[in-house]
Enzyme design. Sequence first.
Site, mmCIF file in Angstrom:
data_model
loop_
_atom_site.group_PDB
_atom_site.id
_atom_site.type_symbol
_atom_site.label_atom_id
_atom_site.label_comp_id
_atom_site.label_asym_id
_atom_site.label_seq_id
_atom_site.Cartn_x
_atom_site.Cartn_y
_atom_site.Cartn_z
ATOM 1 N N CYS A 183 29.525 43.156 38.227
ATOM 2 C CA CYS A 183 29.412 44.019 37.241
ATOM 3 C C CYS A 183 29.009 45.521 37.699
ATOM 4 C CB CYS A 183 28.447 43.645 36.338
ATOM 5 S SG CYS A 183 28.671 41.928 35.980
ATOM 6 N N GLN A 195 25.186 31.195 37.212
ATOM 7 C CA GLN A 195 25.509 30.990 38.722
ATOM 8 C C GLN A 195 25.427 29.543 39.096
ATOM 9 O OE1 GLN A 195 27.119 32.759 40.980
ATOM 10 N NE2 GLN A 195 27.187 34.694 39.555
ATOM 11 N N THR A 211 28.249 36.411 29.528
ATOM 12 C CA THR A 211 27.688 37.578 28.795
ATOM 13 C C THR A 211 27.579 37.295 27.247
ATOM 14 O OG1 THR A 211 28.999 39.151 30.352
ATOM 15 C CG2 THR A 211 28.418 39.933 28.118
ATOM 16 N N HIS A 231 34.323 30.617 34.924
ATOM 17 C CA HIS A 231 34.981 31.252 36.028
ATOM 18 C C HIS A 231 34.232 31.170 37.233
ATOM 19 C CE1 HIS A 231 33.749 35.723 35.976
ATOM 20 N NE2 HIS A 231 33.218 35.268 34.948
ATOM 21 N N ASN A 249 22.321 36.423 40.624
ATOM 22 C CA ASN A 249 23.926 36.496 41.069
ATOM 23 C C ASN A 249 23.839 37.547 42.293
ATOM 24 O OD1 ASN A 249 22.978 38.262 38.744
ATOM 25 N ND2 ASN A 249 24.821 39.372 39.264
HETATM 26 N N1 PLP Z 1 24.691 35.854 34.029
HETATM 27 C C1 PLP Z 1 24.787 36.061 35.303
HETATM 28 C C2 PLP Z 1 23.796 35.438 36.313
HETATM 29 C C3 PLP Z 1 26.162 36.252 36.205
HETATM 30 O O1 PLP Z 1 26.099 36.255 37.537
HETATM 31 C C4 PLP Z 1 27.359 36.752 35.118
HETATM 32 C C5 PLP Z 1 28.575 37.063 35.865
HETATM 33 O O2 PLP Z 1 28.544 37.574 36.835
HETATM 34 C C6 PLP Z 1 26.980 36.692 33.877
HETATM 35 C C7 PLP Z 1 25.795 36.313 33.246
HETATM 36 C C8 PLP Z 1 28.233 37.199 32.840
HETATM 37 O O3 PLP Z 1 29.156 36.021 32.913
HETATM 38 P P1 PLP Z 1 30.623 36.537 32.332
HETATM 39 O O4 PLP Z 1 31.149 36.946 33.491
HETATM 40 O O5 PLP Z 1 31.168 35.008 31.962
HETATM 41 O O6 PLP Z 1 30.446 37.234 31.056
#
Ligand code: PLP
Length: 376
Positions: free
Chosen positions: A328, A180, A75, A203, A152
């Site tokens: 999310c 991803q 993010t 993660h 994702n």
């Molecule tokens: N971008 C994609 C394609 C994701 O799948 C995710 C999380 O699911 C993120 C960004 C955000 O990553 P983070 O959980 O490390 O903030």
Amino acid sequence: MDIKNRIYIDNAASTQLLPEVVDSMLPFFNSTFGNPSSTHFFGREAKSAIEISRKKIATLLNSAPNEIYFTSGGTESNNMALRMVVESLNIKTLITSPIEHHSVLQTAESLTDIVDLLFVKVDENGTIDFNDLEELLKNNPKSLLSLMHANNEIGNLLDIDKASELVEKYNAVFHVDAVQTVGHYKVDLQKLKNVHLMSASSHKFHGPKGVGFLFIRKGLNLKSFIKGGAQERKLRAGTENISGIVGMTKALELAYKDLNNRKTYIEGLKKQFSSNLNDAFPTLRINGEKGQSLYSVLNISFPKHQISDMLSFSLDVNGIAVSSGSACASGSNEVSHVLKAIGKNDGRPTVRFSFSFLNTQDELTTTINVLKSLMK
Ligand code: PLP
């Protein structure tokens, strides 16, 4: 229910930490606790761990160490990439797709007082329309283009080479959200010379949460994102998450060491699961592109049923963890913006299954049996 009997098929949301990763992190909770910005021994020891990690990650991705900037995850990397490029490089147009992660979409929306925001068309499988992309880039030279390497929710993979050709032709800046795919596919940033920025998150490849990185190609000349100290070569202030950075590095090393084995194994699981599911529910629909797809993600719409609204909840009650949309969005009960964008929001119960090398064939057989009993 004993946690040992639970089944986790939600690896696109997050993955399990590996024991070697936990071990690599422990010294940074115990003995090596100095602030990496301190000039004394304790600080230098901490700083050295960060720089060793940076070098290892850069080597794995074939970039230079000073092109890797540690962040708090995907993010932040996405927010940082879009905002820094737009604010530093006099960008007038930001082009993205309607199926990006919210961290890209909402950052893009927040920049509309300074840029025009344009969306490239995607088809009913979520594939980018490259003719439309070329038109957009041609009419708006020197744009910022931000596209995800893999979606994702539905797993679609972007043809980065094809997008890169257009980026070069129309002199755009290219950001790739590879959250991803880093740790799941080989990435060679020397070869991907028209990718200027790339986001990654620990993660998603069996590393710790709350840590990631942004690759920024040398020579971009960006202004800082988070203001404060001089960390991360003055682009991202804040005392570094050393244990996280070390753990992420270990997880990435393990992922790339075992990449082909993991990939082959997960591909096999997905193929068998998909075929068995199809036998059990012949009217199911696979959402997303079937050919060019992340090997660990399978997004399925089941036939409508009286438990439609509660399918992922019912699986959870039976000890099976899946996602009903993206992580999310889960819990919010909102219709997925991705399914909406590809016209697949028709009220059928939809589940995202996402696998890791820790899943077993038995777990997936149990999952199908539970699904069959729930939707008799
Ligand atoms: N971008 C994609 C394609 C994701 O799948 C995710 C999380 O699911 C993120 C960004 C955000 O990553 P983070 O959980 O490390 O903030």
